[in-house]
Design an enzyme around this catalytic site. Structure first.
Site, PDB file in Angstrom:
ATOM      1  N   ASP A 206      10.891   5.238  91.751  1.00 53.14           N
ATOM      2  CA  ASP A 206      11.340   5.777  90.467  1.00 53.14           C
ATOM      3  C   ASP A 206      10.283   6.686  89.844  1.00 53.14           C
ATOM      4  OD1 ASP A 206       9.489   3.877  89.634  1.00 53.14           O
ATOM      5  OD2 ASP A 206      10.821   2.903  88.191  1.00 53.14           O
TER       6      ASP A 206
ATOM      7  N   ASP B 163       6.420   6.271  94.418  1.00 54.28           N
ATOM      8  CA  ASP B 163       5.773   4.961  94.284  1.00 54.28           C
ATOM      9  C   ASP B 163       6.618   3.922  95.001  1.00 54.28           C
ATOM     10  OD1 ASP B 163       7.887   4.714  92.499  1.00 54.28           O
ATOM     11  OD2 ASP B 163       6.725   3.565  91.044  1.00 54.28           O
TER      12      ASP B 163
ATOM     13  N   SER C  50       7.135  -2.070  91.185  1.00 53.03           N
ATOM     14  CA  SER C  50       6.956  -0.631  91.087  1.00 53.03           C
ATOM     15  C   SER C  50       5.668  -0.160  91.766  1.00 53.03           C
ATOM     16  CB  SER C  50       6.987  -0.222  89.609  1.00 53.03           C
ATOM     17  OG  SER C  50       7.050   1.172  89.456  1.00 53.03           O
TER      18      SER C  50
ATOM     19  N   ASP D 255       8.876   1.695  94.355  1.00 53.54           N
ATOM     20  CA  ASP D 255      10.330   1.579  94.195  1.00 53.54           C
ATOM     21  C   ASP D 255      10.981   2.932  93.978  1.00 53.54           C
ATOM     22  OD1 ASP D 255       9.307   1.916  91.625  1.00 53.54           O
ATOM     23  OD2 ASP D 255      10.832   0.659  90.690  1.00 53.54           O
TER      24      ASP D 255
END
Length: 448
Positions: free
Chosen positions: A245, A241, A102, A243
């Site tokens: 999400d 960010d 992440s 990834d």
């Protein structure tokens, strides 16, 4: 008790336990056995990843473990985390896997699992998988070994689903948008989606090299995007960010709106259109007290959960709510997605700018936050600073000092070896002194 899994899957520094190729192999075999309960039938799993160099290693190791138990693996390549949740459902897979740490730096990586419904696994399911990792699983017979296949159009499928969350007649013509992709999983998808909707896109953080994900860019480092918004005279900025999400939104003056402000904006719009279910939104204990007060003034409620977007989603599903998220920028709209989706949330903010004919600065500052201070203290494996008497005494003293004036939250990070010390208080001097006292006690305990 879960030891391997944290707040959001298994995470750590690549090639350091638990994030090793061997552990990924064992995890793949364990989760494959967990979801392939019966011997017959076709079983499949989708695997996505972000742009970290170590993603190749973990993708191969997970594939080996999963196919050894008879699971057929569909490799999506670099896609946002919400794409994995979506593709797990649309491809009728038994399991989804996202390889990502992440917002963490490039040397870290992680493994997140999604069930066949596209939602992240429960604590109970993760505990059972941990038990299988510890005990080991028997591989499938040679004739039942699974296959692996690459899916080349996953990001296009995801992009279409994100666009479909907006009204069909809505376009972003006339908007100039800075888009910071954090050199991560959405570096191709996000600019394409905004361009297809008619926006003029200025993409930054869109040249991943395996090492630069989240490096001085993205939602955790929005200064670059803010500077670009001002320099280009853009109408807004969207910073994702690694990834994708999470998201933060930057207005035309360069001011950053965090997840709390975005939630307040979306809640107001959904309440006005009668689409906010339950008269509430769900957020974590980290969300600002100002958000709670703002919602109360609108006749709405804030339901709080433990930190972690999957706990937010669990409460949303339990209570029938359709909007939730975190101050950090996870925004969950369960009418359209099963997990936090930064690109989708950013699009809905831009859509509201178009619908209302207002600037980002007018829409994205919904309330004045109560002064909040968060400091982190790093510790090493095996240390338990929160259990030490001097730290407990410091926390008790801080709570007494804030009684009736604010709140204090002390917790271990679920993704990094950090103690997070957060307080809120209108009296900023008291706020600083309170946090400093607890941080000092934790630092002394860690050093000793």
């Amino acid at each position: 008790m879960r030891k391997l899994f944290g707040t959001d899957g298994v995470r750590g520094t690549a090639n350091t336990p638990p994030m090793t190729a061997d552990m990924a192999l064992r995890l793949g075999a364990a989760v494959g056995r967990y979801f392939r309960r019966e011997a017959g039938g076709v079983h499949r799993v989708v695997i996505g990843k972000d742009t970290r160099l170590s993603g190749y290693m973990f993708e191969n190791a997970l594939t080996a473990g999963l196919t050894s138990t008879g699971m057929n693996v569909l490799l999506l390549g670099p896609v946002p985390t919400p794409a994995v949740g979506m593709m797990t459902r649309t491809m009728r897979a038994d399991l989804g896997v996202m390889i990502s740490a992440s917002h963490n730096p490039a040397q870290d990586n992680g493994i997140k699992f999604f069930g066949p419904d596209g939602f992240k696994l429960s604590d109970e399911a993760e505990a059972e998988i941990e038990a299988l990792v510890a005990s080991g699983v028997d591989p499938a017979q040679a004739k039942h070994i699974g296959r692996a296949k690459r899916i080349d159009d996953a990001r296009f499928r995801y992009g279409e689903r994100v666009k479909a969350s907006l009204p069909r007649d809505l376009r972003l013509d006339g908007l100039k948008v800075v888009l910071d992709c954090a050199n991560g999983a959405a570096h191709r998808t996000a600019p394409e989606v905004l361009w297809e909707l008619g926006a003029e896109v200025i993409a930054i953080g869109a040249s991943p090299d395996g090492h630069n994900i989240n490096q001085g860019c993205g939602s955790t480092h929005p200064d670059a995007a803010a500077a670009a918004v001002v320099a280009h005279g853009a109408d807004a900025g969207i910073a994702l960010d690694g990834d994708a999400d999470r998201v933060v939104v930057i207005d035309e003056t360069g001011k950053v709106a965090d997840g709390d402000q975005i939630l307040a904006l979306l809640a107001a719009r959904m309440a006005a259109t009668g689409t906010l279910t339950g008269g509430a939104l769900v957020a974590t204990v980290m969300s600002n007290l100002g958000l709670e007060r703002h919602l109360q003034g609108q006749g709405l409620r804030l339901e709080r959960t433990a930190v972690g977007d999957r706990y937010v989603v669990e409460r949303m599903r339990e209570g029938g709510f359709n909007l939730g998220g975190e101050q950090s920028g996870h925004i969950v709209m369960t009418d359209h997605a099963t997990t936090g989706d930064g690109l989708m949330a950013g699009l809905h903010v831009l859509a509201e700018m178009q619908r209302a004919g207002q600037r980002a600065s007018e829409l994205c500052h919904r309330f004045d936050p109560v002064p909040q201070l968060l400091q982190n203290v790093r510790y090493t494996a095996g240390q338990t600073p929160l259990e030490m008497p001097p730290v407990r005494d410091a926390i008790a003293g801080a709570e007494a000092a804030l009684q009736g004036q604010g709140r204090l939250l002390i917790r271990k990070s679920g993704t990094e070896p950090l103690i997070r010390v957060m307080a809120e208080c209108e009296d900023e001097t008291l706020l600083r002194d309170t946090v400093a006292g607890v941080v000092s006690a934790v630092e002394t305990a860690v050093a000793g």
